[in-house]
Design a protein around this motif. Structure first.
Motif, PDB file in Angstrom:
ATOM      1  N   ARG A   1      -6.692   3.263  12.498  1.00 32.39           N
ATOM      2  CA  ARG A   1      -5.528   4.097  12.196  1.00 32.39           C
ATOM      3  C   ARG A   1      -5.833   4.963  10.973  1.00 32.39           C
ATOM      4  O   ARG A   1      -6.558   4.537  10.076  1.00 32.39           O
ATOM      5  N   PRO A   2      -5.242   6.153  10.890  1.00 28.54           N
ATOM      6  CA  PRO A   2      -5.409   6.976   9.680  1.00 28.54           C
ATOM      7  C   PRO A   2      -4.543   6.436   8.539  1.00 28.54           C
ATOM      8  O   PRO A   2      -3.480   5.854   8.771  1.00 28.54           O
ATOM      9  N   LEU A   3      -5.003   6.649   7.310  1.00 29.76           N
ATOM     10  CA  LEU A   3      -4.254   6.244   6.121  1.00 29.76           C
ATOM     11  C   LEU A   3      -3.979   7.469   5.260  1.00 29.76           C
ATOM     12  O   LEU A   3      -4.917   8.068   4.715  1.00 29.76           O
ATOM     13  N   PRO A   4      -2.715   7.882   5.117  1.00 30.40           N
ATOM     14  CA  PRO A   4      -2.399   9.025   4.251  1.00 30.40           C
ATOM     15  C   PRO A   4      -2.737   8.697   2.795  1.00 30.40           C
ATOM     16  O   PRO A   4      -2.530   7.582   2.322  1.00 30.40           O
ATOM     17  N   ARG A   5      -3.280   9.711   2.067  1.00 30.89           N
ATOM     18  CA  ARG A   5      -3.628   9.523   0.655  1.00 30.89           C
ATOM     19  C   ARG A   5      -3.213  10.746  -0.143  1.00 30.89           C
ATOM     20  O   ARG A   5      -3.289  11.872   0.340  1.00 30.89           O
ATOM     21  N   THR A   6      -2.779  10.515  -1.380  1.00 31.54           N
ATOM     22  CA  THR A   6      -2.352  11.606  -2.262  1.00 31.54           C
ATOM     23  C   THR A   6      -3.556  12.384  -2.778  1.00 31.54           C
ATOM     24  O   THR A   6      -4.484  11.796  -3.346  1.00 31.54           O
ATOM     25  N   GLY A   7      -3.552  13.719  -2.573  1.00 28.31           N
ATOM     26  CA  GLY A   7      -4.588  14.570  -3.129  1.00 28.31           C
ATOM     27  C   GLY A   7      -5.962  14.352  -2.544  1.00 28.31           C
ATOM     28  O   GLY A   7      -6.966  14.693  -3.189  1.00 28.31           O
TER      29      GLY A   7
ATOM     30  N   MET B   1       0.848  -1.191   0.000  1.00 31.47           N
ATOM     31  CA  MET B   1       0.000   0.000   0.000  1.00 31.47           C
ATOM     32  C   MET B   1       0.879   1.234   0.000  1.00 31.47           C
ATOM     33  O   MET B   1       1.924   1.280   0.655  1.00 31.47           O
ATOM     34  N   ASN B   2       0.463   2.237  -0.766  1.00 31.40           N
ATOM     35  CA  ASN B   2       1.083   3.554  -0.703  1.00 31.40           C
ATOM     36  C   ASN B   2      -0.007   4.620  -0.824  1.00 31.40           C
ATOM     37  O   ASN B   2      -1.194   4.287  -0.723  1.00 31.40           O
ATOM     38  N   ASP B   3       0.391   5.867  -1.049  1.00 31.50           N
ATOM     39  CA  ASP B   3      -0.598   6.943  -1.099  1.00 31.50           C
ATOM     40  C   ASP B   3      -1.570   6.793  -2.265  1.00 31.50           C
ATOM     41  O   ASP B   3      -2.626   7.440  -2.296  1.00 31.50           O
TER      42      ASP B   3
END
Length: 597
Positions: free
Chosen positions: A403-409, A242-244
């Motif tokens: 937990r929070p998940l960082p996401r692009t844009g 998983m990534n952004d």
């Protein structure tokens, strides 16, 4: 003229028979990877399709949520496939002080007897008791410390009586099973003469047996898929990163990878929860599952000795174990051992010795040996991390980690991890987990699953008269005996199977040469509509052939020939699937099989 849609993992046909009966094969019940890769986004992505992931998928789908479910292997093939086949209130959890869980479990047990009557049946359970007052002093210590103490102390009649009274009290509202009863030695041995004659009493109460856990899971899944195209589910697709930009998914069979985005990612991979989180770049140490093994015995004398009910008792090491009849065989289990989730779970020879020792303790005149074993299996309970707490005292309750998940844009998403959970409470657990998800999405709940019939449990004939009417109405073309067998296997969804069997556009149906209890067209139906990805899926989870010891190498070869055209397998893929199925049955389940012809 028939209208057909075919693909590598599904086939849907609609035609009109000479009797103008419309025959429909449910297109939504079988999906391929393209269902996700063609539209790689959803509000919710659920990772792990054991019963809790599947039930959460169903609950969200019924609310209209855009939800996707992925499973790295087959549906309900992990911990959900390794259960004791029981739906129970957890009488022994009382000693741990888990009264909330016992109340919820009894409530859900009573409900499942009503909403899934095709697979969940009342189970008469007897506890042999060898003392009167033993354990009265030790029980408070166990309750307060969750430790066994230096020396195991047997639970006697007085302690068990108190537990039974408390257990009955949880069934007062909506109870569907009789209250417990005690018998003295004479009456107990008259009822079950093979029991150890050294007993002093027996306590008898009712829980429930789950005759086909994997098929029940498939029914729950189908309910979710039938909610509409906003609900998508694919097996043999694994979350590997998983990534952004989203979760990286990989097809476990082809190796193909693609990204998938979701606002909420839900990890319901059971005992693999920490491994899944680690793969997603979100390390966790939530889990501490323990291994439980079982053996299935073909022993007519032992089957008779059970009297048609479960024997549930405390072995000399304090472990609660069970012996009970199922599908003409006897299931014996279970162990409770620490396990490393990076290693496969297997039923060991030491565990088998343990099972035979406990059978000899309860039924000393009944001889059992390894030649009676037709199937063995082992799995890991999705228990929370428990450090030095004894396995038997680890909570069977569940919790949800966020937990929070960082996401692009985009604003941060959320990763939810389910810790714990068991078969009995899957509906209530899914409702609680879904409620949390709906709050995160800002979506109101519109449907409750409480009291909502599951799959083939809908309109299931619950009385002898109703059963006779159903069989008569559906037995014209296939015969009463066949209609009865199909109703037992699929509940009222058997009508779909029957429609397919008599469809004039298909070849004439015939019993399998190597297992006459099933027919070629029935196997074709399962392959076409139930997301079969591997041949082993048919042997272990779409049917109970392996469980009852009915699998031979010629049967495996015959099934491959039947399934291959439906799923588009060539000769090389057939050979691969035959070898893989044989390997799993022999290595994992201890089945003796002859070489391929």
């Amino acid at each position: 003229m028939p209208e057909c849609h075919t693909g590598s993992a599904h086939m849907a046909c609609r035609s009109v028979s000479p009797k103008t009966k419309v025959i429909t094969m449910p297109f939504s019940s079988s999906q391929t990877q393209s269902a996700l890769s063609d539209r790689p986004r959803a509000q919710v992505l659920i990772i792990g399709a054991g019963i809790n992931g599947i039930a959460t998928f169903r609950d969200l789908a019924l609310q209209g949520v855009d939800v996707a479910l992925v499973e790295k292997d087959d549906y309900a093939s992990g911990a959900s496939a390794a259960s004791s086949h029981m739906i129970h209130g957890g009488v022994r959890y009382l000693e741990n002080g888990e009264f909330r869980l016992v109340k919820e479990s009894v409530t859900e047990r009573n409900s499942l007897l009503k909403i899934a009557p095709h697979y969940v049946k009342p189970l008469k359970t007897t506890i042999p008791i060898f003392s009167t007052f033993s354990g009265v002093m030790a029980a408070p210590l166990r309750f307060l410390t969750h430790k066994q103490g230096a020396k195991h102390v047997e639970r006697g009649a007085m302690l068990i009586k108190i537990g039974m009274m408390i257990y009955d009290s949880f069934s007062r509202d909506g109870g569907t099973v009789p209250r417990h009863e005690f018998k003295g030695r004479t009456k107990a041995l008259a009822a079950l003469p093979f029991l150890n004659s050294g007993l002093k009493y027996t306590a008898t109460y009712y829980d429930a047996a789950m005759h086909d856990p994997e098929r029940l899971a498939l029914d729950v899944l189908r309910d979710g898929l039938d909610a509409g195209p906003h609900a998508r589910a694919v097996n043999y697709v694994e979350a590997v990163g998983m990534n952004d930009d989203g979760v990286l998914l990989r097809n476990s069979i082809t190796g193909e990878e693609f990204r998938f985005q979701a606002d909420v990612v839900v990890n319901t991979s059971g005992p693999w929860t920490d491994l899944t989180n680690n793969a997603l770049g979100q390390p966790s140490t939530f889990m501490g599952g323990t291994k439980g093994s079982h053996v299935v015995l073909d022993n007519p004398e032992l089957l008779t000795a059970t009297g048609g009910g479960e024997i549930f008792f405390e072995h000399e090491d304090g472990r609660i174990v069970l012996i009970y009849p199922l599908k003409g065989r006897v299931l014996v289990g279970t162990t409770d051992l620490e396990h490393d989730m990076t290693q496969p779970a297997r039923c060991t020879e030491d565990e088998i010795d343990y099972f035979f020792d406990l059978v000899a303790n309860v039924f000393p005149t009944v001889a059992v040996d390894r030649s009676d074993i037709v199937f063995r299996y082992s799995g890991v309970r999705p228990l929370p991390r428990h450090d030095d707490e004894a396995p038997g005292f680890v909570s069977r309750d569940y919790r949800i980690e966020s937990r929070p998940l960082p996401r692009t844009g985009a604003p941060d998403g959320t990763l939810l991890s389910l810790v714990g959970g068991k078969w009995t409470t899957f509906r209530a657990l899914a409702e609680n987990l879904s409620t949390d998800i709906l709050k995160l999405l800002g979506v109101p709940r519109t449907v409750s699953t409480e009291g909502l019939a599951i799959g083939g449990g809908r309109d299931f004939p619950s009385t002898t008269a109703a059963h006779r009417v159903w069989v008569t109405a559906h037995g014209d073309e296939v015969g009463a005996g066949r209609a009865t067998a199909l109703l037992s296997r699929y509940g009222t969804r058997a009508s779909e199977v029957i429609n397919f069997l008599i469809d004039p556009i298909g070849p004439a149906d015939a019993p399998l040469q190597h297992n006459a209890a099933y027919t070629r067209r029935e196997i074709e139906f399962l392959a076409a509509t139930e997301s079969v990805g591997r041949l082993i899926d048919v042997l272990l989870r779409r049917t109970s052939m392996a469980f009852v010891g009915a699998v031979t190498t010629p049967l495996i070869e015959e099934l491959a020939i039947v399934v291959a055209p439906v799923l588009g397998w060539d000769a090389a893929r057939q050979a691969e699937e035959i070898e893989m199925a044989r390997g799993i049955l022999m290595d994992v389940h201890g089945v003796n099989l002859a070489p391929v012809s």
